[in-house]
Design an enzyme around this catalytic site. Structure first.
Site, PDB file in Angstrom:
ATOM      1  N   LYS A 275      42.331  48.265  20.116  1.00  0.00           N
ATOM      2  CA  LYS A 275      41.333  49.240  20.535  1.00  0.00           C
ATOM      3  C   LYS A 275      41.408  50.477  19.630  1.00  0.00           C
ATOM      4  O   LYS A 275      42.381  51.225  19.680  1.00  0.00           O
ATOM      5  CB  LYS A 275      41.557  49.688  21.990  1.00  0.00           C
TER       6      LYS A 275
ATOM      7  N   GLU B 134      54.455  55.205  18.883  1.00  0.00           N
ATOM      8  CA  GLU B 134      54.465  56.193  17.789  1.00  0.00           C
ATOM      9  C   GLU B 134      53.698  57.398  18.309  1.00  0.00           C
ATOM     10  O   GLU B 134      52.479  57.349  18.439  1.00  0.00           O
ATOM     11  CB  GLU B 134      53.742  55.649  16.559  1.00  0.00           C
TER      12      GLU B 134
ATOM     13  N   CYS C 283      50.515  63.157  12.468  1.00  0.00           N
ATOM     14  CA  CYS C 283      51.636  63.256  13.411  1.00  0.00           C
ATOM     15  C   CYS C 283      52.891  63.768  12.733  1.00  0.00           C
ATOM     16  O   CYS C 283      53.701  64.446  13.354  1.00  0.00           O
ATOM     17  CB  CYS C 283      51.887  61.902  14.050  1.00  0.00           C
TER      18      CYS C 283
ATOM     19  N   GLU D 286      52.437  70.654  19.374  1.00  0.00           N
ATOM     20  CA  GLU D 286      51.694  70.099  18.260  1.00  0.00           C
ATOM     21  C   GLU D 286      50.273  70.681  18.260  1.00  0.00           C
ATOM     22  O   GLU D 286      49.568  70.582  19.257  1.00  0.00           O
ATOM     23  CB  GLU D 286      51.650  68.583  18.466  1.00  0.00           C
TER      24      GLU D 286
HETATM   25  P1  NAD Z   1      45.451  60.030  22.580  1.00  0.00           P
HETATM   26  O1  NAD Z   1      46.789  59.650  23.044  1.00  0.00           O
HETATM   27  O2  NAD Z   1      44.592  60.824  23.466  1.00  0.00           O
HETATM   28  O3  NAD Z   1      44.615  58.743  22.178  1.00  0.00           O
HETATM   29  C1  NAD Z   1      45.130  57.724  21.375  1.00  0.00           C
HETATM   30  C2  NAD Z   1      44.494  56.417  21.778  1.00  0.00           C
HETATM   31  O4  NAD Z   1      44.878  56.085  23.108  1.00  0.00           O
HETATM   32  C3  NAD Z   1      42.966  56.407  21.771  1.00  0.00           C
HETATM   33  O5  NAD Z   1      42.526  55.152  21.308  1.00  0.00           O
HETATM   34  C4  NAD Z   1      42.624  56.580  23.244  1.00  0.00           C
HETATM   35  O6  NAD Z   1      41.380  56.051  23.602  1.00  0.00           O
HETATM   36  C5  NAD Z   1      43.741  55.797  23.897  1.00  0.00           C
HETATM   37  N1  NAD Z   1      44.059  56.173  25.272  1.00  0.00           N
HETATM   38  C6  NAD Z   1      43.834  57.350  25.925  1.00  0.00           C
HETATM   39  N2  NAD Z   1      44.312  57.294  27.177  1.00  0.00           N
HETATM   40  C7  NAD Z   1      44.850  56.063  27.337  1.00  0.00           C
HETATM   41  C8  NAD Z   1      45.528  55.419  28.410  1.00  0.00           C
HETATM   42  N3  NAD Z   1      45.748  56.022  29.574  1.00  0.00           N
HETATM   43  N4  NAD Z   1      45.983  54.146  28.217  1.00  0.00           N
HETATM   44  C9  NAD Z   1      45.807  53.527  27.043  1.00  0.00           C
HETATM   45  N5  NAD Z   1      45.171  54.086  25.992  1.00  0.00           N
HETATM   46  C10 NAD Z   1      44.703  55.349  26.139  1.00  0.00           C
HETATM   47  O7  NAD Z   1      45.744  60.755  21.209  1.00  0.00           O
HETATM   48  P2  NAD Z   1      44.685  61.318  20.182  1.00  0.00           P
HETATM   49  O8  NAD Z   1      44.249  62.646  20.639  1.00  0.00           O
HETATM   50  O9  NAD Z   1      43.654  60.314  19.914  1.00  0.00           O
HETATM   51  O10 NAD Z   1      45.610  61.404  18.871  1.00  0.00           O
HETATM   52  C11 NAD Z   1      46.373  62.520  18.595  1.00  0.00           C
HETATM   53  C12 NAD Z   1      47.821  62.278  18.928  1.00  0.00           C
HETATM   54  O11 NAD Z   1      48.333  61.071  18.344  1.00  0.00           O
HETATM   55  C13 NAD Z   1      48.719  63.353  18.383  1.00  0.00           C
HETATM   56  O12 NAD Z   1      49.585  63.806  19.386  1.00  0.00           O
HETATM   57  C14 NAD Z   1      49.487  62.685  17.259  1.00  0.00           C
HETATM   58  O13 NAD Z   1      50.711  63.222  16.943  1.00  0.00           O
HETATM   59  C15 NAD Z   1      49.576  61.294  17.702  1.00  0.00           C
HETATM   60  N6  NAD Z   1      49.749  60.422  16.547  1.00  0.00           N
HETATM   61  C16 NAD Z   1      50.969  59.864  16.284  1.00  0.00           C
HETATM   62  C17 NAD Z   1      51.164  59.056  15.185  1.00  0.00           C
HETATM   63  C18 NAD Z   1      52.488  58.419  14.886  1.00  0.00           C
HETATM   64  O14 NAD Z   1      52.566  57.535  14.065  1.00  0.00           O
HETATM   65  N7  NAD Z   1      53.560  58.819  15.528  1.00  0.00           N
HETATM   66  C19 NAD Z   1      50.103  58.791  14.333  1.00  0.00           C
HETATM   67  C20 NAD Z   1      48.867  59.373  14.609  1.00  0.00           C
HETATM   68  C21 NAD Z   1      48.701  60.174  15.728  1.00  0.00           C
END
Ligand code: NAD
Length: 407
Positions: free
Chosen positions: A112, A186, A220, A317
């Site tokens: 997804k 991650e 991230c 962050e």
């Molecule tokens: P998010 O957690 O809101 O969303 C990430 C994904 O999860 C999206 O596809 C979203 O639709 C989905 N999602 C949301 N709620 C969910 C749930 N309850 N169950 C399952 N899936 C769900 O994060 P974001 O705002 O899209 O991304 C930013 C964050 O991601 C930052 O905190 C960043 O640090 C982190 N990030 C980490 C890495 C890494 O490799 N560690 C890489 C990129 C981003």
């Protein structure tokens, strides 16, 4: 599932090589699509994301028939169905990080993409068809959080791989607990970039700049906390200010653009609120005086001085082009301050002294530590965090282990 997991590794590898080559052939189109969809500068999609995407498929293609060498004395078997949920900051690259090792190890995938950046994952599905990948081996399901949750909770899933916020990561860990599903997370980060007085300063400033402003700071592992040794603080601030003034913000499709658009209204609001909170707590905001386009979501590259360790901008962050600048006196103090965070994803060290690098690397609680460079990636190198940055590794042999049952 049965078709794919029963194929010899050498056959799975052929599909992955084919996919990698098609991605290379279509890399211009994919780079433009990525930039149009997410707002990142075209020079980054073209020169960073796309070459890395292809590299991940090539690398894992090579492993597909060599898994027994990756785990000597063990018998690696596929896990089954991998549910993969990814964020919007590196849409195609995160898809590649997740899909390539899963397929190499004989798993099938339901992925997804994030709701604001689904286009390249859908285009990737067409590339899989063009490569002749059997139907059903990779499935792309679009949707927002509820769709992600439904996928993660599905009883037919054997493995969950998530990249995104720590908040959602915690929910997923709770949902998966006790189900027997294998999990890798991650999550977020608040990396320390540590600048010693003996560092080659101009090179270090370039690393600091790209460490925080790369991909609008939607990274991230962004070097979002700069720790400067006190003796060079004035010199560093001057260089930072001068370099900031040269950054070009604007049309992501312009090849001269350094900083593109903020991914969404919601993310822009979050950045603005955190920065305002930092100013309210007593920090001083320094912003590039660059002109911002009239329409769209933009945030001028910025840094904050007068930040203390307890400020929210030093702890949380921001996920935007905003650097928090702090100072230190001794290596011990640098280590203590750098580790003073619930996260543990990455860090950077800038010094001319090799012994200092070794000392810091062994004491910094971060999954990746870069020395005299920043944001360098390679599919052979495992990536992942400690503490609230998650667990499990992606890339390298460690990344393969996350997609195998080792008998
Ligand atoms: P998010 O957690 O809101 O969303 C990430 C994904 O999860 C999206 O596809 C979203 O639709 C989905 N999602 C949301 N709620 C969910 C749930 N309850 N169950 C399952 N899936 C769900 O994060 P974001 O705002 O899209 O991304 C930013 C964050 O991601 C930052 O905190 C960043 O640090 C982190 N990030 C980490 C890495 C890494 O490799 N560690 C890489 C990129 C981003």
């Amino acid at each position: 599932d049965l078709v794919w997991s029963k194929l010899p590794g050498s056959e799975r590898g052929k599909y992955l090589y084919r996919i990698a080559r098609i991605i290379q052939e279509k890399s211009r189109e994919l780079a433009i699509l990525e930039t149009l969809d997410g707002g990142k500068p075209i020079k980054e999609s073209r020169d960073f994301d796309l070459p890395m995407v292809a590299a991940h498929f090539f690398y894992h293609a090579g492993w597909a028939d060599k898994l027994s060498y990756a785990f000597p004395g063990r018998t690696p078997r596929p896990l089954g169905v991998a549910a993969q949920v990814i964020p919007w900051n590196f849409p195609l690259l995160m898809a590649a990080w997740k899909i390539a090792p899963a397929l190499a190890c004989g798993n099938t995938v339901v992925l997804k993409p994030a709701e604001t950046t689904s286009l390249t994952a859908l285009r990737l599905a067409e590339i899989f068809q063009e490569a002749g990948l059997p139907d059903g081996v990779v499935n792309i399901v679009t949707g927002a959080g509820a769709t992600g949750a439904a996928l993660v909770n599905h009883p037919g899933v054997d493995k969950v791989a998530f990249t995104g916020s720590t908040e959602v990561g915690k929910k997923i860990a709770q949902a998966v607990a006790g189900t027997g599903k294998k999990l890798t997370l991650e999550l977020g980060g608040k990396a320390a970039n540590i600048l010693f007085e003996d560092a080659p300063l101009d090179q270090a400033i370039e690393g600091v700049i790209s460490g925080i402003y790369f991909n609008q700071g939607h990274v991230c592992c962004a070097g979002s906390r700069l720790f400067v040794q006190e003796s060079i603080y004035p010199a560093v601030l001057k260089k930072l200010r001068d370099r900031l003034a040269t950054l070009r913000v604007g049309n992501p499709l312009d090849k001269n653009t350094d900083i593109g658009a903020i991914n969404s209204r919601a993310q822009l609001d979050k950045i603005r609120a955190l920065v305002q909170g930092g100013v309210d707590e007593g920090a001083t905001l320094h912003q590039s005086a660059c002109a911002l386009p009239g329409r769209g979501y933009w945030f001028a590259p910025s840094y904050l001085t007068g930040v203390t360790m307890s400020h929210r901008v030093a702890q949380e962050e921001i996920f935007g082009p905003v650097l928090s600048v702090l100072t230190f006196r001794t290596p011990e103090e640098a280590i203590e301050r750098a580790n003073n965070t619930p996260y543990g994803l990455s860090a950077g060290v800038w010094t001319d002294k090799g012994s200092k690098i070794f000392k810091l690397v062994s004491k910094l609680r971060a999954g990746v530590v870069w020395a005299n460079t920043y944001n360098k990636f390679d599919p052979t190198s495992p990536f992942g965090g400690y503490q609230e940055s998650g667990f499990g590794r992606e890339g390298g042999v460690q990344g393969l282990a996350a997609y195998c049952r080792l008998g």
